[in-house]
Design a protein around this motif. Structure first.
Motif, PDB file in Angstrom:
ATOM      1  N   ILE A   1       0.848  -1.195   0.000  1.00  0.00           N
ATOM      2  CA  ILE A   1       0.000   0.000   0.000  1.00  0.00           C
ATOM      3  C   ILE A   1       0.889   1.253   0.000  1.00  0.00           C
ATOM      4  O   ILE A   1       0.540   2.278  -0.575  1.00  0.00           O
ATOM      5  CB  ILE A   1      -0.997  -0.016   1.182  1.00  0.00           C
ATOM      6  N   GLY A   2       2.067   1.158   0.628  1.00  0.00           N
ATOM      7  CA  GLY A   2       3.016   2.276   0.647  1.00  0.00           C
ATOM      8  C   GLY A   2       3.483   2.599  -0.761  1.00  0.00           C
ATOM      9  O   GLY A   2       3.635   3.770  -1.134  1.00  0.00           O
ATOM     10  N   ASP A   3       3.689   1.567  -1.560  1.00  0.00           N
ATOM     11  CA  ASP A   3       4.120   1.745  -2.940  1.00  0.00           C
ATOM     12  C   ASP A   3       3.026   2.445  -3.749  1.00  0.00           C
ATOM     13  O   ASP A   3       3.294   3.384  -4.496  1.00  0.00           O
ATOM     14  CB  ASP A   3       4.427   0.365  -3.541  1.00  0.00           C
ATOM     15  N   GLY A   4       1.785   1.968  -3.536  1.00  0.00           N
ATOM     16  CA  GLY A   4       0.650   2.578  -4.233  1.00  0.00           C
ATOM     17  C   GLY A   4       0.506   4.043  -3.865  1.00  0.00           C
ATOM     18  O   GLY A   4       0.328   4.913  -4.731  1.00  0.00           O
ATOM     19  N   MET A   5       0.603   4.306  -2.539  1.00  0.00           N
ATOM     20  CA  MET A   5       0.447   5.695  -2.078  1.00  0.00           C
ATOM     21  C   MET A   5       1.549   6.591  -2.646  1.00  0.00           C
ATOM     22  O   MET A   5       1.310   7.746  -2.988  1.00  0.00           O
ATOM     23  CB  MET A   5       0.527   5.740  -0.555  1.00  0.00           C
ATOM     24  N   SER A   6       2.768   6.046  -2.716  1.00  0.00           N
ATOM     25  CA  SER A   6       3.877   6.877  -3.194  1.00  0.00           C
ATOM     26  C   SER A   6       3.654   7.278  -4.650  1.00  0.00           C
ATOM     27  O   SER A   6       3.960   8.394  -5.048  1.00  0.00           O
ATOM     28  CB  SER A   6       5.195   6.131  -3.032  1.00  0.00           C
ATOM     29  N   HIS A   7       3.067   6.368  -5.432  1.00  0.00           N
ATOM     30  CA  HIS A   7       2.777   6.706  -6.828  1.00  0.00           C
ATOM     31  C   HIS A   7       1.712   7.795  -6.911  1.00  0.00           C
ATOM     32  O   HIS A   7       1.772   8.676  -7.763  1.00  0.00           O
ATOM     33  CB  HIS A   7       2.334   5.456  -7.595  1.00  0.00           C
ATOM     34  N   VAL A   8       0.739   7.696  -5.982  1.00  0.00           N
ATOM     35  CA  VAL A   8      -0.317   8.705  -5.963  1.00  0.00           C
ATOM     36  C   VAL A   8       0.257  10.072  -5.557  1.00  0.00           C
ATOM     37  O   VAL A   8      -0.244  11.119  -5.980  1.00  0.00           O
ATOM     38  CB  VAL A   8      -1.461   8.267  -5.017  1.00  0.00           C
ATOM     39  N   CYS A   9       1.335  10.033  -4.770  1.00  0.00           N
ATOM     40  CA  CYS A   9       2.006  11.277  -4.352  1.00  0.00           C
ATOM     41  C   CYS A   9       2.355  12.134  -5.570  1.00  0.00           C
ATOM     42  O   CYS A   9       2.353  13.366  -5.508  1.00  0.00           O
ATOM     43  CB  CYS A   9       3.326  10.962  -3.644  1.00  0.00           C
ATOM     44  N   LEU A  10       2.686  11.451  -6.662  1.00  0.00           N
ATOM     45  CA  LEU A  10       3.111  12.169  -7.862  1.00  0.00           C
ATOM     46  C   LEU A  10       2.009  13.125  -8.325  1.00  0.00           C
ATOM     47  O   LEU A  10       2.293  14.251  -8.768  1.00  0.00           O
ATOM     48  CB  LEU A  10       3.459  11.167  -8.978  1.00  0.00           C
ATOM     49  N   THR A  11       0.727  12.670  -8.193  1.00  0.00           N
ATOM     50  CA  THR A  11      -0.390  13.540  -8.571  1.00  0.00           C
ATOM     51  C   THR A  11      -0.386  14.788  -7.693  1.00  0.00           C
ATOM     52  O   THR A  11      -0.517  15.914  -8.194  1.00  0.00           O
ATOM     53  CB  THR A  11      -1.735  12.786  -8.416  1.00  0.00           C
TER      54      THR A  11
ATOM     55  N   VAL B   1       0.239  18.568  -9.044  1.00  0.00           N
ATOM     56  CA  VAL B   1      -0.761  19.635  -8.853  1.00  0.00           C
ATOM     57  C   VAL B   1      -0.121  20.808  -8.108  1.00  0.00           C
ATOM     58  O   VAL B   1      -0.330  21.978  -8.447  1.00  0.00           O
ATOM     59  CB  VAL B   1      -2.001  19.102  -8.078  1.00  0.00           C
ATOM     60  N   ALA B   2       0.693  20.478  -7.078  1.00  0.00           N
ATOM     61  CA  ALA B   2       1.337  21.529  -6.284  1.00  0.00           C
ATOM     62  C   ALA B   2       2.302  22.358  -7.145  1.00  0.00           C
ATOM     63  O   ALA B   2       2.326  23.585  -7.045  1.00  0.00           O
ATOM     64  CB  ALA B   2       2.078  20.900  -5.111  1.00  0.00           C
ATOM     65  N   LEU B   3       3.073  21.666  -7.976  1.00  0.00           N
ATOM     66  CA  LEU B   3       4.031  22.394  -8.825  1.00  0.00           C
ATOM     67  C   LEU B   3       3.295  23.254  -9.855  1.00  0.00           C
ATOM     68  O   LEU B   3       3.741  24.347 -10.206  1.00  0.00           O
ATOM     69  CB  LEU B   3       4.979  21.414  -9.525  1.00  0.00           C
ATOM     70  N   LEU B   4       2.144  22.745 -10.302  1.00  0.00           N
ATOM     71  CA  LEU B   4       1.339  23.477 -11.281  1.00  0.00           C
ATOM     72  C   LEU B   4       0.735  24.736 -10.656  1.00  0.00           C
ATOM     73  O   LEU B   4       0.645  25.783 -11.297  1.00  0.00           O
ATOM     74  CB  LEU B   4       0.223  22.557 -11.813  1.00  0.00           C
TER      75      LEU B   4
ATOM     76  N   THR C   1       1.767  16.709 -15.200  1.00  0.00           N
ATOM     77  CA  THR C   1       3.144  17.160 -15.431  1.00  0.00           C
ATOM     78  C   THR C   1       3.338  17.556 -16.892  1.00  0.00           C
ATOM     79  O   THR C   1       3.960  18.579 -17.200  1.00  0.00           O
ATOM     80  CB  THR C   1       4.137  16.026 -15.086  1.00  0.00           C
ATOM     81  N   ALA C   2       2.772  16.753 -17.796  1.00  0.00           N
ATOM     82  CA  ALA C   2       2.904  17.037 -19.228  1.00  0.00           C
ATOM     83  C   ALA C   2       2.227  18.364 -19.570  1.00  0.00           C
ATOM     84  O   ALA C   2       2.786  19.181 -20.312  1.00  0.00           O
ATOM     85  CB  ALA C   2       2.293  15.898 -20.037  1.00  0.00           C
ATOM     86  N   PHE C   3       1.023  18.571 -19.005  1.00  0.00           N
ATOM     87  CA  PHE C   3       0.305  19.829 -19.249  1.00  0.00           C
ATOM     88  C   PHE C   3       1.085  21.023 -18.691  1.00  0.00           C
ATOM     89  O   PHE C   3       1.028  22.123 -19.234  1.00  0.00           O
ATOM     90  CB  PHE C   3      -1.096  19.783 -18.624  1.00  0.00           C
TER      91      PHE C   3
END
Lengths: 262, 272
Positions: free
Chosen positions: B40-50, B54-57, B107-109
């Motif tokens: 679940i930690g792995d899954g959550m870390s991937h979701v972190c990217l979203t 969003v934060a960087l955007l 990220t692409a946008f």
């Protein structure tokens, strides 16, 4: 007699195919009920429904209280079919496993009174000698005895057991059923037990419940021996076995069912 | 050399925050590993990217933005597994893929990868701010309090959930709380080792500890020590050898795991 488990029109399905349909019964205080039936007949599912581990349709009351409002869980001891740690090595001692059977409490410390209760029940179930050993490292039979100790440490008024003797050797089985018999006779503990071993446990059981997707039979073991419905369900081979045992001078269920022994 | 290393403020903040985050991840990881929910930690870390994308955007703080995103996603994993009766690892895979693809799309946008994003992907422990270090401290305090106060409920639910439920333990609440706190830990830890390696901080220290421990309390202590030790050693080695800190921390953890395995095979004697 006080009603311990009252079930009305229980129905349950995992998918669209029903596992249980229209099951109603009333188990009263002091009953020792053997729950039997074919594999896949819904016995384990029935126990899970009674304990609230699965949700189905119908009404269940434990000690007169609807299941949804029931809070006195220390009145119930439960022993599942499978040992909880089959693969992972959970580093927990047998003593700590038994401790889990006591009512939940906040904090990590263990009270002296709690340890005393745990050691007493471990002595009763002959598990005291390996109290400090890691549960996972015990044999399956030893694990099952520790789990029985966990089920009875809270001095329950109702014991629900799912094929508890499967992994036990002959002498452990005898000890196991003697202890259950003693709890039922001397302490008045109500017992609901799934078993395929009607012969060994038959001498203690007061009632039989036969479940095969629906309730086929529920009554005393004398009534069970004479039930046409049960004979039909058990089939010719099982009936032959019962007849054979009768012919050798004892009823397989240990009852006085009125059969003429040759 | 060590004196000079410890004299920098950014190193001190990184080590303190890293230790708090690693200890929290390791302690929570013990329960997740035993419940076979460690991925679940792995899954959550991937979701972190979203959350980070969003934060960087939006020029928001990636940590604050990622917390709600990861919490909602972890609840999604649990609901998927419960309501649709699918295996937990499949539910993790679905949410993880969704999180990663949405993150990459944003990220692409936003004009593609930039150095900020790479820092989050691979970790940048030495850029931890004071407020983030305080948050990591608060997280560890909450984890330790929960661990002591709900110790019996947690061990009981991890050991045998159906039985725990027949004792009146609210297993659903325990599981949800465990996953929610883990989501926060994952977000706070991504600066330490990076999004790609967070799950290693949750999985490897507990597994190493489980191999060599004789009691459950020992597992908890050892897992936390392995986690914290790996952060200190990893950051120091990365400073001296000028290598990436996140990857070094995880490699130290892997060395601990190998050592624990060897010890468990040849070192442990059952004396009881």
């Amino acid at each position: 007699m006080q009603s311990v488990i009252r079930a009305e029109n229980l129905r349950f399905a995992y998918t669209r195919t029903p596992v249980l349909e229209d099951v109603s019964f009333n188990i009263t205080s002091g009953d020792y009920v053997g729950l039997i039936g074919p594999n896949g007949g819904g016995k384990t599912t029935l126990l899970k429904l009674l304990l609230g581990l699965e949700k189905g349709a119908g009404k269940i009351a434990l000690f007169g209280t609807p299941l949804a409002k029931f809070k006195d869980w220390q009145k119930i001891g439960y022993l599942a079919q499978k040992s909880p740690v089959s693969q992972s090595r959970f580093p927990i001692s047998a003593e700590e496993v038994v401790l889990m059977g006591l009512p939940p409490r906040r904090g990590a410390d263990v009270l002296r009174a709690e340890l005393k209760e745990v050691h007493e029940v471990m002595r009763q179930t002959r598990t005291r000698e390996y109290a400090g050993r890691i549960f996972h490292d015990l044999s399956v039979g030893q694990q099952q005895r520790v789990l029985l100790a966990r089920a009875i440490v809270s001095k329950p008024e109702l014991l629900i057991l799912d094929e508890p003797s499967t992994a036990l050797d002959a002498s452990s089985r005898e000890m196991f059923f003697d202890l259950l018999g003693e709890l039922n006779e001397k302490c008045g503990v109500t017992i609901l037990l799934i078993t395929h071993d009607t012969g060994e446990v038959g001498k203690y059981i007061s009632k039989f419940m036969y479940v095969d997707k629906t309730l086929v039979f529920f009554g005393t073991k004398e009534e069970f021996c004479k039930s046409d419905k049960v004979a039909q369900k058990l089939g010719a081979f099982a009936q032959h076995t019962i007849d054979h045992l009768h012919n050798h001078g004892h009823c397989p269920l240990g009852c006085s069912c009125g059969e003429k022994h040759k | 050399m060590i004196g000079e290393f410890l004299s920098y403020g950014f190193v001190q903040r990184g080590l303190i925050a890293g230790s708090f985050a690693a200890a929290s991840c390791a302690l929570l990881g013990v329960f997740l590993v035993l419940k076979r929910l460690s991925l679940i930690g792995d899954g959550m870390s991937h979701v972190c990217l979203t959350g980070v994308a969003v934060a960087l955007l939006t020029s928001a703080n990636p940590v604050y933005m990622s917390v709600p995103v990861v919490m909602v996603s972890s609840l999604g994993i649990m609901k998927l597994a419960q309501k649709f009766k699918i295996y937990g690892d499949a539910a993790i895979g679905i949410v993880s893929a969704a999180g990663l693809s949405v993150g990459l799309m944003i990220t692409a946008f936003a004009g593609g990868f930039n150095t900020d994003l790479l820092g989050y992907l691979f970790g940048s422990i030495l850029t931890v701010t004071f407020s983030e270090a305080v948050l990591c401290g608060l997280l560890l305090a909450a984890v330790l309090f929960g661990l002591v106060y709900f110790y019996r409920d947690l061990t009981s639910v991890c050991f045998d959930e159906p039985f725990a439920r027949t004792r009146g333990v609210r297993a659903g609440t325990v599981n949800t709380a465990l996953v929610m706190v883990t989501s926060i830990a994952v977000v706070l830890a991504f600066k330490v080792v990076g999004i790609f390696l967070i799950s290693a901080l949750i999985i490897i220290p507990p597994v190493s500890a489980l191999l060599v421990s004789r009691t459950f309390r020992q597992v908890l202590w050892l897992a936390a020590c392995f986690g914290v030790g790996s952060v200190w050693t990893g950051v120091y080695l990365s400073f001296v050898l000028n290598i990436p800190s996140g990857a070094t921390i995880i490699l130290i953890n892997l060395i601990c795991l190998a050592g624990s395995y060897i010890y468990s095979k040849w070192g442990i004697k059952d004396v009881r």
